[in-house]
Design an enzyme around this catalytic site. Structure first.
Site, PDB file in Angstrom:
ATOM      1  N   LYS A  12     -13.241   1.682  -1.299  1.00 36.34           N
ATOM      2  CA  LYS A  12     -14.192   1.939  -0.212  1.00 36.34           C
ATOM      3  C   LYS A  12     -15.427   2.675  -0.733  1.00 36.34           C
ATOM      4  O   LYS A  12     -16.552   2.336  -0.403  1.00 36.34           O
ATOM      5  CB  LYS A  12     -13.524   2.776   0.893  1.00 36.34           C
ATOM      6  CG  LYS A  12     -12.519   1.987   1.738  1.00 36.34           C
ATOM      7  CD  LYS A  12     -12.028   2.825   2.919  1.00 36.34           C
ATOM      8  CE  LYS A  12     -10.996   2.065   3.741  1.00 36.34           C
ATOM      9  NZ  LYS A  12     -10.557   2.752   4.928  1.00 36.34           N
ATOM     10  N   GLU A  62       0.818  -1.220   0.000  1.00 41.53           N
ATOM     11  CA  GLU A  62       0.000   0.000   0.000  1.00 41.53           C
ATOM     12  C   GLU A  62       0.848   1.264   0.000  1.00 41.53           C
ATOM     13  O   GLU A  62       0.443   2.297  -0.511  1.00 41.53           O
ATOM     14  CB  GLU A  62      -0.908   0.025   1.236  1.00 41.53           C
ATOM     15  CG  GLU A  62      -2.290  -0.501   0.946  1.00 41.53           C
ATOM     16  CD  GLU A  62      -3.238  -0.390   2.119  1.00 41.53           C
ATOM     17  OE1 GLU A  62      -4.150  -1.213   2.169  1.00 41.53           O
ATOM     18  OE2 GLU A  62      -3.074   0.482   2.999  1.00 41.53           O
ATOM     19  N   HIS A  76       8.958 -26.555  -0.002  1.00 41.12           N
ATOM     20  CA  HIS A  76       8.302 -27.693  -0.651  1.00 41.12           C
ATOM     21  C   HIS A  76       7.053 -27.259  -1.403  1.00 41.12           C
ATOM     22  O   HIS A  76       6.173 -28.068  -1.661  1.00 41.12           O
ATOM     23  CB  HIS A  76       7.977 -28.756   0.405  1.00 41.12           C
ATOM     24  CG  HIS A  76       9.210 -29.179   1.141  1.00 41.12           C
ATOM     25  ND1 HIS A  76      10.018 -30.214   0.707  1.00 41.12           N
ATOM     26  CD2 HIS A  76       9.822 -28.649   2.229  1.00 41.12           C
ATOM     27  CE1 HIS A  76      11.064 -30.312   1.532  1.00 41.12           C
ATOM     28  NE2 HIS A  76      10.969 -29.375   2.460  1.00 41.12           N
TER      29      HIS A  76
END
Ligand code: PA5
Length: 463
Positions: free
Chosen positions: A434, A291, A320
């Site tokens: 938002k 951000e 792995h």
């Protein structure tokens, strides 16, 4: 208290000139690093950014600890309701000090657990509520804006659940709000309902707020050593203002990361903790780096689409799962190993021989030695494949070192923003998401976003 940064495997002599940095390039860029330090210091002195001062706000820390002490014994669960910067820091601290949630000790009034509601997945919410007892829960809604849809919706559900079970008065006595002091509906709600409230300084953004009440209220309620966290962070603040690249780890590592991104185009950084307790921190760091540095424009207003994609990988587990790609896939990454110099427990492997070759060479050694060997081996293998990598080492994983590491990563991010000439402290992309959500959920005043969404849907239907 020690945090070290080992940059040797970022060098051209280790990973070749195409992927590694030449000492002359690092030398030539030193002046730029000092400019970055000066630039950020000037902004701090003008009061624009507040995170460096958080660890020394001892009066607020005392109030938080007093509040937690007054409630001690009355709850076995701390339910944090927040998202992004209002949730990840609490998890990073709790995971770092008490271990990942699935292996924490059973919760009780003496050892309250942290339940972090940072998503609006309805099934997750239902299970979380079913796992908590309202009479033994403290609820902590956290939102700097006081209006984030996910947090408001979740809080409405949890608050109603508390009120149904306990009545309004008792529910409010068990709710502590963390929000901005002079604005926002969460603050207004807290005042109207007589909630205890702690405040987030205006000049501290969400992802830089872990050492404000945002992280410290949940940490204190969970019984973590808040004072030691802040002590470690305060000492790192001092170190991070030094105009000396040999002692200023944040500035030195910012410089190396800036150069490896800008000169060698390593557009992905893999944060690779070899410790389950640092796993929460890796997720907190992902937000901080993404951000802060992912920006369309530089500070002069030129469009540059900057950023470095942070990825979290866990050692040795992800050897792995991910390391095949890291070794042989595109050479577009820089690897940041996170290590501890000293394990709090060695993890002794029993000495007795099982009389099978795959077991017997391990007998009498330790898990600590094995995981360190795995990290060193991975660093060596990546280096041999010309993949630049570096290592941050914490003296040990305790409250003071975690505080220092958090503060170092925040300073590093601020310096990186200066070096890249971007604003590391805004988040226009997040804000855009938002307001679109407000529009879709029919919040008055956001109709234009609902209309924009309709246009998008129309476009889709034509394709
Ligand atoms: O770093 C940021 O500013 C954001 O990620 C916020 O923390 C996040 O969007 C939550 O915002 P708020 O605390 O206002 O609910």
């Amino acid at each position: 208290m020690s945090i070290q940064f080992d940059s040797i495997n970022l060098g051209s002599s280790m990973v070749g000139p195409k992927h590694g940095l030449d000492p002359a390039e690092v030398q030539a860029a030193q002046a730029k690093a000092f400019d970055a330090l000066e630039g950020f210091r000037a902004s701090f002195d003008q009061g624009r950014y507040g995170f460096p001062a958080l660890p020394s706000r001892s009066a607020v820390q005392r109030q938080i600890l007093a509040c937690a002490a007054a409630m001690k014994g009355t709850y076995d669960t701390v339910c944090v309701v927040g998202i992004g910067g209002s949730a990840l820091g609490a998890w990073a601290l709790d995971c770092g000090l008490r271990g990942p949630h699935p292996v924490q000790a059973a919760h009780s009034s003496a050892n309250p657990r942290l339940v972090i509601l940072d998503n609006v997945d309805p099934e997750f919410m239902q299970q979380a509520l079913a796992s908590m007892n309202p009479a033994r829960t403290v609820v902590v809604p956290i939102a700097k804006s006081g209006s984030t849809a996910e947090t408001m919706a979740t809080f409405l559900v949890v608050d109603e659940w508390m009120k149904q079970a306990l009545g309004a008065k008792k529910a409010s006595a068990r709710t502590i709000a963390v929000t901005s002091e002079g604005r926002g509906d969460l603050k207004a709600f807290a005042t109207a309902n007589g909630l205890t409230a702690f405040h987030i300084p205006e000049n501290v953004g969400g992802r830089f707020s872990v050492l404000s009440p945002v992280g410290l209220v949940p940490a204190a309620l969970a019984g973590l050593d808040v004072k030691a966290v802040c002590r470690g962070a305060a000492s790192m603040t001092q170190q991070s203002w030094a105009a000396d690249l040999s002692t200023n780890v944040a500035l030195r590592s910012a410089l190396y990361h800036y150069l490896i991104l800008s000169l060698r185009k390593k557009t992905i950084q893999v944060a690779f903790p070899y410790s389950n307790r640092l796993w929460g921190m890796a997720f907190w760091f992902r937000q901080l780096w993404a951000e802060s540095l992912g920006k369309a424009n530089n500070r002069k207003g030129r469009t540059i689409f900057a950023g470095q994609t942070p990825v979290a990988a866990l050692g040795a587990t992800d050897q792995h799962s991910q390391v095949q790609l890291y070794m042989e896939g595109p050479n577009d990454k820089v690897f940041s190993f996170w290590a501890t110099d000293r394990w709090n427990t060695p993890g002794a492997i029993p000495k007795a021989k099982a009389n099978f070759e795959s077991f017997d060479y391990l007998a009498g050694q330790s898990l600590g030695k094995l995981i360190d060997a795995e990290r060193n081996a991975t660093a060596a293998a990546l280096t041999a494949a010309n993949r630049p990598n570096c290592t941050y080492s914490l003296g040990r994983i305790d409250a003071a070192h975690l505080g220092a590491f958090i503060q170092m990563l925040e300073f590093q991010t601020a310096f990186m923003g200066e070096l890249m000439d971007i604003d590391a402290f805004d988040q226009p992309g997040v804000e855009q998401g938002k307001v679109f959500t407000f529009g879709l959920m029919k919040r008055p005043g956001y109709e234009a976003y609902a209309e924009a969404y309709k246009a998008y849907e129309k476009k889709r239907s034509r394709n």
